[in-house]
Design an enzyme around this catalytic site. Structure first.
Site, mmCIF file in Angstrom:
data_model
loop_
_atom_site.group_PDB
_atom_site.id
_atom_site.type_symbol
_atom_site.label_atom_id
_atom_site.label_comp_id
_atom_site.label_asym_id
_atom_site.label_seq_id
_atom_site.Cartn_x
_atom_site.Cartn_y
_atom_site.Cartn_z
ATOM 1 N N TYR A 1 0.825 -1.213 0.000
ATOM 2 C CA TYR A 1 0.000 0.000 0.000
ATOM 3 C C TYR A 1 0.857 1.260 0.000
ATOM 4 O O TYR A 1 0.519 2.246 0.666
ATOM 5 C CB TYR A 1 -0.920 0.018 1.224
ATOM 6 C CG TYR A 1 -1.742 -1.231 1.419
ATOM 7 C CD1 TYR A 1 -2.588 -1.690 0.412
ATOM 8 C CD2 TYR A 1 -1.675 -1.959 2.601
ATOM 9 C CE1 TYR A 1 -3.342 -2.841 0.587
ATOM 10 C CE2 TYR A 1 -2.420 -3.114 2.776
ATOM 11 C CZ TYR A 1 -3.247 -3.543 1.766
ATOM 12 O OH TYR A 1 -3.990 -4.682 1.944
ATOM 13 N N TYR B 1 -14.388 -5.574 3.710
ATOM 14 C CA TYR B 1 -13.032 -5.904 3.254
ATOM 15 C C TYR B 1 -12.743 -7.324 3.730
ATOM 16 O O TYR B 1 -12.876 -7.626 4.923
ATOM 17 C CB TYR B 1 -11.991 -4.945 3.826
ATOM 18 C CG TYR B 1 -10.578 -5.391 3.517
ATOM 19 C CD1 TYR B 1 -9.983 -5.057 2.306
ATOM 20 C CD2 TYR B 1 -9.858 -6.169 4.415
ATOM 21 C CE1 TYR B 1 -8.697 -5.488 2.001
ATOM 22 C CE2 TYR B 1 -8.577 -6.598 4.121
ATOM 23 C CZ TYR B 1 -8.001 -6.261 2.920
ATOM 24 O OH TYR B 1 -6.735 -6.697 2.625
ATOM 25 N N ASP C 1 -16.315 -13.788 8.769
ATOM 26 C CA ASP C 1 -14.901 -13.429 8.655
ATOM 27 C C ASP C 1 -14.492 -12.806 9.986
ATOM 28 O O ASP C 1 -14.695 -11.616 10.223
ATOM 29 C CB ASP C 1 -14.717 -12.436 7.496
ATOM 30 C CG ASP C 1 -13.286 -11.938 7.360
ATOM 31 O OD1 ASP C 1 -12.456 -12.226 8.236
ATOM 32 O OD2 ASP C 1 -13.006 -11.242 6.364
ATOM 33 N N LYS D 1 -4.858 -13.607 12.083
ATOM 34 C CA LYS D 1 -4.308 -12.519 12.897
ATOM 35 C C LYS D 1 -4.005 -12.985 14.321
ATOM 36 O O LYS D 1 -2.955 -13.566 14.579
ATOM 37 C CB LYS D 1 -5.211 -11.290 12.856
ATOM 38 C CG LYS D 1 -5.244 -10.612 11.479
ATOM 39 C CD LYS D 1 -5.899 -9.262 11.532
ATOM 40 C CE LYS D 1 -6.004 -8.606 10.161
ATOM 41 N NZ LYS D 1 -4.720 -8.186 9.601
#
Length: 431
Positions: free
Chosen positions: A9, A137, A240, A269
């Site tokens: 990014y 997302y 998610d 994560k």
């Protein structure tokens, strides 16, 4: 700046030189200059135990002494067996089967493929599209990009390359909204399912907290209604929980706020405390049984090379042990109390003309501004205060490590507030 390492990014032509990190302890990391920064984002939300946690480091070292990796194709090992059993124990009841992969994005790809193959093997091959939410997302791989917000998300450049899926309106009501206030959001979801359920394999959802889509915090009533609607229309429900899992919303999993079990859940994560890349896609008995057959072609057609990596599984087990033994949910509640007091209840901050909204959920807080230009320079300002903050778009946020001390948490919140209320030009900072 070296061009050998391509950063994420980042516009490599104009980005300042990246800061080099040489170590860390607790909620802080150390730069090669010796400067220490308090990490307000715990390295993209995964380093829940902070840096250099001795138990996690030891677990990796001990596992490395015996087995670093072996394929799960026809083989297994203790760490994978034990972690799958542990995840079945701690996740919402009914998620009894665990498929490992190596990142959150891949875990979501697994979930989507699982849903499509499930529908085919239940005799519904026409149900092959996903229903996602606007502002969602779910990752950067091709399948995941296709179910991210197509208008405001970061992947519009690839629209001609991606398969076309369906999107329901993003829920707009707050986490603590009463049931009647959520009716319009629920009706929007119902209308999409009524019109398209014949072609929808699964509804994808970040329950309660849409993370990279703007840190939107939504109602458990909406999540509960989504479960009922999916049952009504024969659609699988995929949660998610890559960002929300392992305490981020105040409970171990966001699904617990609504008291529902999805058909498929994806974790990553915090799964390993951020110490190694790993992910898990969990499924119910109903989903799993659709793949059981004498026909080898009905087996689930996926197999990441590094799924169930012994190092990752072992550190994930240790991460979970630390979480449970040291009452991390209690730590998260204490962080939440500070975030609420210092940010959500600060009348001056909420009244600032640049600020659109301030919201807090679990160990997450965000200041949303009207114009992203209001946050230009905030990263250098925070660094001058000894804090690592990395805003994105119109959102200045913190998702701290759960080991962040009370005074450290207040250092983060005061830095965020002072940007708006007491900021003076930040001093020039060296590399």
């Amino acid at each position: 700046m070296s061009q050998a390492l391509w950063h994420p990014y980042a516009q490599m032509q104009t980005q300042p030189a990246a800061l080099k990190v040489i170590g860390g302890s607790g909620a802080r990391f150390t730069l090669e200059s010796g400067e220490q920064l308090l990490d307000a984002t715990c390295s993209w939300w995964c380093m829940i135990h902070g840096y250099g946690h001795p138990r996690l480091v030891t677990a990796i070292k001990q596992q490395a002494d015996s087995l670093c990796h072996v394929m799960l194709g026809g083989l297994t090992h203790d760490a994978a067996d034990q972690l799958s059993a542990a995840l079945v124990r701690i996740t919402p009841p009914g998620l009894n089967h665990v498929f490992f992969s190596d990142s959150g994005s891949v875990g979501m790809e697994v979930a989507m493929k699982m849903a499509v193959q499930y529908q085919v093997q239940r005799g519904r091959p026409g149900k092959h599209r996903m229903l996602s939410l606007m502002k969602a997302y779910h990752g950067d791989t091709a399948g995941c990009m296709a179910v991210c917000d197509p208008d405001e998300g970061m992947h519009s450049l690839f629209s001609g390359f991606l398969p076309k899926h369906l999107f329901a309106p993003a829920p707009t009501t707050a986490f603590d909204a009463p049931r009647e206030a959520v009716e319009a959001d629920i009706q929007g979801l119902r209308e999409m399912l009524e019109a398209h359920h014949h072609e929808i394999a699964a509804l994808l959802m970040e329950p309660l907290l849409q993370a990279a889509g703007g840190l939107n915090m939504t109602s458990p009533h909406y999540v509960k209604a989504a479960r009922a609607l999916c049952d009504e229309f024969g659609v699988l429900l995929i949660f998610d929980e890559v960002a929300t899992g392992f305490g981020r919303t105040g409970k171990m999993f966001a699904a617990e706020h609504a008291g529902v079990t999805p058909d498929i859940m994806v974790l990553s994560k915090g799964l390993t405390g951020g110490y190694l890349g790993h992910a898990a896609t969990l499924a119910t008995d109903s989903v799993y049984s659709a793949f059981l057959s004498d026909d080898p072609n009905r087996a689930f057609m996926h197999g990441p090379t590094f799924m169930g990596n012994p190092l990752a599984c072992r550190v994930a087990l240790e991460s979970l042990a630390v979480f449970e033994e040291e009452d991390y949910l209690g730590k998260i509640a204490a962080l939440n109390a500070i975030l609420r007091q210092e940010l959500a209840e600060d009348a001056d901050l909420k009244a600032h003309p640049a600020v659109e909204d301030v919201r807090v959920l679990g160990a997450t807080a965000v200041i949303e501004v009207h114009d992203a230009a209001s946050l230009e320079g905030v990263q250098d300002f925070a660094r001058s205060r000894g804090v690592w903050l990395r805003s994105f778009g119109r959102w200045l946020y913190t998702m701290p490590a759960y080991v962040t001390l009370d005074e450290e948490m207040r250092q983060i919140t005061s830095t965020m507030k002072d940007w708006f209320l007491n900021a003076s030009p930040a001093p020039a900072l060296g590399d």
